[in-house]
Design an enzyme around this catalytic site. Structure first.
Site, PDB file in Angstrom:
ATOM      1  N   LYS A 177       1.303  -7.325  -5.827  1.00  0.00           N
ATOM      2  CA  LYS A 177       0.493  -7.696  -4.827  1.00  0.00           C
ATOM      3  C   LYS A 177      -0.459  -7.584  -6.096  1.00  0.00           C
ATOM      4  O   LYS A 177      -0.926  -6.247  -6.964  1.00  0.00           O
ATOM      5  CB  LYS A 177       0.505  -6.452  -4.026  1.00  0.00           C
ATOM      6  N   LYS A 230       1.771 -11.468  -3.546  1.00  0.00           N
ATOM      7  CA  LYS A 230       0.287 -11.721  -2.788  1.00  0.00           C
ATOM      8  C   LYS A 230      -0.648 -11.849  -3.552  1.00  0.00           C
ATOM      9  O   LYS A 230      -0.209 -10.744  -4.702  1.00  0.00           O
ATOM     10  CB  LYS A 230       0.458 -11.096  -1.214  1.00  0.00           C
TER      11      LYS A 230
HETATM   12  C1  PBG Z   1      -4.249  -3.994   2.838  1.00  0.00           C
HETATM   13  C2  PBG Z   1      -3.884  -5.590   2.385  1.00  0.00           C
HETATM   14  C3  PBG Z   1      -4.875  -6.423   2.450  1.00  0.00           C
HETATM   15  C4  PBG Z   1      -4.054  -8.302   2.455  1.00  0.00           C
HETATM   16  C5  PBG Z   1      -2.870  -7.389   3.379  1.00  0.00           C
HETATM   17  N1  PBG Z   1      -3.427  -6.274   3.592  1.00  0.00           N
HETATM   18  C6  PBG Z   1      -5.910  -6.056   2.117  1.00  0.00           C
HETATM   19  C7  PBG Z   1      -6.394  -5.864   0.480  1.00  0.00           C
HETATM   20  O1  PBG Z   1      -4.828  -4.921  -0.382  1.00  0.00           O
HETATM   21  O2  PBG Z   1      -7.200  -5.869  -0.027  1.00  0.00           O
HETATM   22  C8  PBG Z   1      -4.384  -8.638   2.220  1.00  0.00           C
HETATM   23  C9  PBG Z   1      -4.502  -9.476   3.230  1.00  0.00           C
HETATM   24  C10 PBG Z   1      -5.571 -11.306   3.423  1.00  0.00           C
HETATM   25  O3  PBG Z   1      -6.023 -11.832   2.571  1.00  0.00           O
HETATM   26  O4  PBG Z   1      -5.235 -12.379   3.693  1.00  0.00           O
HETATM   27  N2  PBG Z   1      -3.897  -4.025   2.051  1.00  0.00           N
END
Ligand code: PBG
Length: 293
Positions: A177, A230
């Protein structure tokens, strides 16, 4: 079985179908309205959803995240009652539940800013994530999806699930991520922007593919059943390499900022989804999922 996973935002209350200004066509649903929305998509063959909850109240420790009557826990129970076959996946994180809006817990003495972000109490955070995961499992989640990027999160969750006799509950780990600006619209949807600092202290540097692959390897070792990359479109090289290097299903998360860019342009969406498939993703988490089932 569908390759697509549809994310849903769930809020407290009744009769709620709140449009999200930053994400045209996407809503926050109360549980009753969520059931109405799910019904036709399940009938068309959707078999997996990923739930995000917005709590009634936030606090320093994010306690509603692991409350048995928390919003996600309630939603999972009701959804499983109505759609027993549906595979319900739940996001396991703290950022929507804590007043400071970070993905972890900060105790006062440890709540200091560092150059690249913030300092998080990893022990307290791992404990909280494990509690969240167990409460989701108790409600009926088939997969828990830790997204806090806390080191050791998969190991801590696997152990807690096993200790509580939830061996059958699987982990979809948000392993790769990245600290991405493509999450902007989601943070508005979930009201989870950090109150100070940013997430670069715990999310991955977009320039560092080795760190991403290493994190995937570590979380597979810790017990992840499925790993995630992601965002998806801007990181297809990582999806491809993860698929080549490891013997685990790879999910790609086509995130909110990517959704907004292509919204309303079906031919572009189709081509982008094909690119994610071509890179090797086994599963695609996308707000466009209804268009593909
Ligand atoms: C929470 C989380 C996020 C997303 C999914 N889980 C936001 C972040 O990490 O700031 C983003 C999903 C999206 O942008 O569609 N940790």
């Amino acid at each position: 079985m569908s390759q697509f996973i549809l994310p849903y935002f769930v809020v407290q209350g009744n009769g709620q179908k709140q449009p999200i200004a930053s994400m045209p066509g996407i809503y926050r649903f109360s549980i009753d309205k969520l059931l109405e929305d799910i019904d036709p998509v399940v009938a068309q063959g959707l078999d997996k959803i990923l739930l995000f909850g917005l709590p009634r109240e936030k606090d320093e420790l994010g306690t509603e995240a692991f409350a048995d009557d928390g919003i996600v826990q309630q939603a999972v129970k009701v959804i499983k009652d109505h759609f027993p076959q549906l595979i319900v996946m739940t996001d396991v994180c703290l950022c929507a539940y804590t007043t400071q809006g970070h993905c972890g817990v900060m105790t006062n003495d440890k709540c200091q800013m560092s150059n690249d972000g913030v300092t998080i109490d990893s022990e307290a955070t791992l404990e909280a994530l494990a509690r969240i995961a167990v409460s989701h499992a108790r409600a009926g989640a088939a997969y828990v999806a830790p997204s806090a990027m806390m080191r050791g999160q998969v190991r801590a969750i696997r152990k807690a699930l096993d200790d509580n006799s939830y061996q059958q509950v699987k982990i979809m780990a948000y392993s790769a991520k990245f600290a991405s600006s493509f999450y902007g619209p989601f943070r508005e949807a979930m009201n989870c922007s950090p109150a100070f600092g940013d997430r670069r202290g715990y999310q991955l540097d977009p320039r560092d593919s080795q760190a991403a692959l290493e994190r995937i390897r570590i979380e597979i070792d810790e017990g992840a059943d499925m790993v995630m990359v992601k965002p998806a479109l801007a990181y297809l090289d990582i999806v491809f390499q993860a698929k080549q290097l490891f013997n685990k299903p790879v999910a790609a998360y086509n995130v909110s900022g990517e959704y907004v860019l292509l919204h309303g342009q079906p031919t572009l969406i189709k081509e982008a989804i094909i690119a994610i498939q071509r890179a090797g993703a086994d599963y695609i988490i996308t707000y466009h999922a209804k268009e593909f089932i």
